[in-house]
Design an enzyme around this catalytic site. Sequence first.
Site, short mmCIF file in Angstrom:
data_model
loop_
_atom_site.label_atom_id
_atom_site.label_comp_id
_atom_site.label_asym_id
_atom_site.label_seq_id
_atom_site.Cartn_x
_atom_site.Cartn_y
_atom_site.Cartn_z
N VAL A 100 15.06 -16.12 -20.22
CA VAL A 100 14.00 -17.25 -19.31
C VAL A 100 14.62 -17.57 -18.85
O VAL A 100 14.89 -18.61 -17.59
CB VAL A 100 12.39 -17.07 -19.07
CG1 VAL A 100 11.88 -17.26 -17.83
CG2 VAL A 100 12.02 -16.01 -20.11
N LYS A 153 -2.76 -11.56 -19.69
CA LYS A 153 -2.63 -11.52 -18.34
C LYS A 153 -3.47 -10.79 -17.12
O LYS A 153 -3.40 -10.79 -16.42
CB LYS A 153 -1.41 -10.27 -18.59
CG LYS A 153 0.15 -10.67 -19.11
CD LYS A 153 1.12 -9.40 -19.60
CE LYS A 153 1.76 -10.27 -20.02
NZ LYS A 153 3.23 -9.32 -20.96
#
Length: 434
Positions: free
Chosen positions: A14, A204
């Site tokens: 990332v 999440k």
Amino acid sequence: MKPVRLAILGLGTVGGGALKLLKENAAEIRRRTGREIQITHVGTRRPRPDLDLPESVQQSADLLSIVRQPDVDVVVEVMGGIHPAYEVIKEAILHGKQIVTANKALLAEHGNELFKLADDNAVQIAYEAAVAGGIPIIKVMREGLAANKIDWLAGIINGTGNFILTEMRDKGRAFADVLAEAQELGYAEADPTFDVEGIDAAHKLTLLASIAFGIPLQFDKVFTEGISKITAQDVKYAEDLGFRIKHLGIAKRAEKGIELRVHPTLIPEDQLIANVNGVKNAVLVHANAVGPTLYYGAGAGAGPTASAVVADVVDIVRDISYTEDGAGTIPQLAFENLTDLPILSREEMTTGYYIRINAEDQMGVLANVTSILSNAGISIDAIMQQPRLKDLIPIVIMTDPVVESKMDEALKQIQSLPVIHGEIVRIRLESLEN
């Protein structure tokens, strides 16, 4: 205006993706923000010569020192894990740095403290990349659906689990076989527990539920069940009944509170979310004004996740330019005031069920099973007796919605019958009306 100066902590998939995107799209980003974004520091233990960083960028493994530097306005944390990310972000906030993070585990477990600290110090924590990769679901729920009361959401928010279930359905493969391939392809870690047992999805879901309902982050109250017990037989039986099995994170308003649950789920095969396959993610949100809306795309990877990270950087740069202190105008968790709606326990939740029982081929077995369910007040929607497997007959039962505590007691009684062999499989059922 002066450039906004960034420190990027972590040069993995990332972090490297974010650096490349900032470089490749620098002109477009400057057009959107009206000012230059300049990387001044990179926090890494292993330098990446392939990223061709300018000599002016200081590289160091001393993360606490980086976030204290006066030539850092925004800290981008893409290391992952709770420690040392927790300590580093706290220090950055105390030094007035704006924060961009992709760290769902950190926020799900420590977000209440960190968001309060950020508010007290007039800084933002932006976290679009923490959920569903390149799908801008955080922005959608905080801004695009701000006029709505959200009734429920259901998401395929872990690509590894979705890849495994897709392969099991398409090719009739066993769970262990597909998991091994997912590890070879880099979709699953060497220790796949977070993915296949639902912990990643629960992190999440914790964030999504807080934004949806204006409640504190409560990861410890999410009911979590993985997919490791799902067999190719169950996937086929579900198909025969007109359903697909997906590993869903579900947050739903109920009469007595909020349901927060991650588990394998049967969904009617004609639903759009039932046809999200491979490593893709999707989130279905049902709101009272707009109705159901579905958000689909890549849930992980360098490009999609970097897209979300850099979008957060762009938003923060705009706020630095156009607000007095750069703290932003949107509450961290979408609501100015959070409410303490109760989170229901697993036993209080209500769903329909798929049940698979392996029984001896004897007279009266089915009558005993259906009698136990009936006495528990559980209505049966469908029953299928499958072809014999070795010396046992698989019996598949679909039920109408029932409180889970009733199902627990009924299955305990069925399991105790001497003609029942092996553990009873149960998978929850959701219609997810369009």
